[in-house]
Design an enzyme around this catalytic site. Structure first.
Site, mmCIF file in Angstrom:
data_model
loop_
_atom_site.group_PDB
_atom_site.id
_atom_site.type_symbol
_atom_site.label_atom_id
_atom_site.label_comp_id
_atom_site.label_asym_id
_atom_site.label_seq_id
_atom_site.Cartn_x
_atom_site.Cartn_y
_atom_site.Cartn_z
ATOM 1 N N CYS A 156 0.356 3.365 11.791
ATOM 2 C CA CYS A 156 1.033 2.265 11.096
ATOM 3 C C CYS A 156 2.019 2.807 10.059
ATOM 4 O O CYS A 156 1.617 3.221 8.966
ATOM 5 C CB CYS A 156 0.002 1.353 10.435
ATOM 6 S SG CYS A 156 0.742 -0.011 9.514
ATOM 7 N N CYS A 159 2.143 0.862 6.796
ATOM 8 C CA CYS A 159 1.014 1.130 5.885
ATOM 9 C C CYS A 159 1.167 2.495 5.216
ATOM 10 O O CYS A 159 0.929 2.630 4.025
ATOM 11 C CB CYS A 159 -0.315 1.148 6.634
ATOM 12 S SG CYS A 159 -0.522 -0.131 7.860
ATOM 13 N N ASP A 160 1.519 3.503 5.981
ATOM 14 C CA ASP A 160 1.398 4.875 5.492
ATOM 15 C C ASP A 160 2.723 5.617 5.284
ATOM 16 O O ASP A 160 2.723 6.722 4.748
ATOM 17 C CB ASP A 160 0.534 5.693 6.485
ATOM 18 C CG ASP A 160 -0.874 5.123 6.594
ATOM 19 O OD1 ASP A 160 -1.368 4.597 5.587
ATOM 20 O OD2 ASP A 160 -1.477 5.187 7.683
#
Ligand code: NDP
Length: 333
Positions: A156, A159-160
Site C-alpha cells: 500500500c 499507507c507507507d
C-alpha cells in the site's frame, strides 16, 4: 484455495470459545474485524442491535500488517496498525458487541432469518448480516518478500509511501493500481522503478501516459523479481529480464522500498451463490450505500471497494452498514 480457510490462531483465548451453542439467533451478525467491521459494530451496538461479530480470517484486518498509520484522522502523532485495531475492538466491546473468534465458512441468504455457519460447525441465524471480510493483497510468493514485510515490503503506497521520501523504490505490476501507486510515489521519492512482467502495461491509456511522462519513473518491462536482499531492510532487488527466453539475464536494482500492486482478492467467495459481484469478485452494492442485492445483507469496507481501500473509507462504510441495518430492522417491525 478457499479464502476462508482458517488461519492459525495460536493466540485464541481459551475462555472465549467460538461455538457457544450449536445454534443461536441474533438481530445482527458482523463478519470481519477490520475498520469496517468494528465501526459497524460500534454503531450497531449503540443502536441496541446487540451485534455478534466474528473476527474472521485475519483478526484486525489488513492494518495489522502495517506499521505506522499516519493518515487516519484523530491521531496527530500516528498510531501503529495493530494498536489502532486493538482500540477499535475495545470501543466495539465497550458498547456490548459480542466479539468472538471464528471464520464464516458458509452462508444461506435464501430465506429469513439468514444463516451464517462459523468454522463449519456453529450455526448463527441473523435478521441482518454485515459483511466486512475485506480483501487480501496479492504477493509474489517469494521467501524474501515475507522476510521484509514491514521493513521495505508493502502492498500500500498510500499507507507507507511517506516513509520513503527522497528514496528509491520499486512498484511491481502493470495495471491501473501499479501506475497509480507509481505516480503517487513519484511525487515523494527520488526514483521509482515500475517492474512489469510483460512487454506492455495493462493499465488504461491515460494512466500509461502519465507514467511515461513522469521524469522519475523508469518502467522495466519484461522483468520478474527473483529475490529481495538487504541487511535488516530491503536494499536491492534481483530481477530476471526476459525470463525463460534464450537471452534471459539477471540484473540488480538498488531500492529502499518494494511495493506490490499486482491486485487484491476480495474475500467474497462464500457469498457468491447469493450476492452479485463484479468480474473480479467485489460485492456489488447500490452506489453510495452498503446495500447488496439481498435486503438486510450489507457489505462494507474493502470487500466492496476496489477504488479507495483506506481505513477511513472502510470505517465510513461500516458506519453506513450499521445505520442501514438498524433502519431495515425498524421498517421490518
Ligand atoms: P489488475 O489485475 O488490473 O493488474 C494486475 C497487474 O499485476 C497486471 O499488470 C499483472 O500482470 C500484474 N501481475 C499479476 N500477478 C503478477 C505476478 N505474479 N508477477 C508480476 N506481475 C503480476 O489489478 P489492479 O489492482 O491494477 O486493478 C484492478 C481493477 O481495478 C482493474 O479493473 C483496474 O482498472 C481498477 N482500478 C481502477 C482505478 C481507477 O480507475 N482509478 C485504480 C486502480 C484500479 P499482467 O498484465 O502480465 O497480467
Amino acid at each position: 484455495m478457499s479464502l476462508f480457510k482458517p488461519l492459525e490462531t495460536s493466540s485464541e483465548p481459551k475462555n472465549n470459545p467460538t461455538d457457544k451453542s450449536s445454534s443461536e439467533r441474533v438481530k445482527c451478525v458482523i463478519i470481519g474485524s477490520g475498520p469496517a467491521g468494528y465501526t459497524a459494530a460500534i454503531y450497531a451496538a449503540r443502536a441496541n442491535l446487540k451485534p455478534l461479530l466474528f473476527k474472521g480470517i485475519q483478526p484486525g484486518g489488513q492494518l495489522t500488517t502495517t506499521t505506522e498509520v499516519e493518515n487516519y484522522p484523530g491521531y496527530p502523532e500516528g498510531i501503529t496498525g495493530p494498536k489502532m485495531m486493538e482500540d477499535l475492538e475495545q470501543q466495539a466491546a465497550r458498547f456490548g458487541t459480542d466479539i468472538r473468534w471464528g471464520i464464516a465458512t458458509s452462508v444461506d441468504f435464501s430465506k429469513l432469518p439468514y444463516t451464517v455457519i462459523v468454522d463449519d460447525k456453529t450455526v448463527v441465524e441473523a435478521d441482518t448480516v454485515i459483511i466486512a471480510t475485506g480483501a487480501t493483497a496479492r504477493y509474489l510468493g517469494l521467501e524474501s518478500e515475507e522476510k521484509y514485510k514491514g521493513s521495505g515490503v508493502s502492498a500500500c503506497a498510500t499507507c507507507d509511501g511517506f516513509f520513503y521520501r527522497g528514496k528509491d523504490v520499486a512498484v511491481v505490476g502493470g495495471g491501473d493500481t501499479a501506475c497509480e501507486e507509481a505516480l503517487y510515489l513519484a511525487g515523494m521519492c527520488r526514483k521509482v522503478y515500475l517492474i512489469v512482467r510483460k512487454s506492455f502495461l495493462r493499465a488504461s491509456r491515460i494512466m500509461q501516459q502519465r507514467v511515461m511522462d513522469a521524469p522519475n519513473i523508469e518502467v522495466l518491462f519484461e522483468r520478474n523479481t527473483k529475490e529481495l536482499r538487504g541487511d535488516q531492510v530491503v536494499e536491492e532487488a534481483l530481477l530476471i529480464k526476459r525470463m525463460g527466453l534464450p537471452d534471459e539475464s539477471e540484473e540488480v536494482i538498488k531500492i529502499d522500498g518494494f511495493f506490490l500492486a499486482i491486485g487484491h482478492t476480495p474475500n467474497s467467495d462464500i457469498f457468491k451463490p447469493y450476492l452479485e459481484t463484479d468480474e473480479t469478485g467485489y460485492i456489488l452494492t447500490v452506489p453510495g450505500t452498503p446495500r447488496t442485492n439481498i435486503p438486510g445483507v450489507f457489505a462494507c469496507g474493502d470487500v466492496q471497494d476496489k477504488v479507495y481501500r483506506q481505513a477511513v473509507t472502510a470505517a465510513g462504510s461500516g458506519c453506513q452498514a450499521a445505520i442501514e441495518a438498524e433502519r431495515y430492522l425498524s421498517q421490518a417491525k
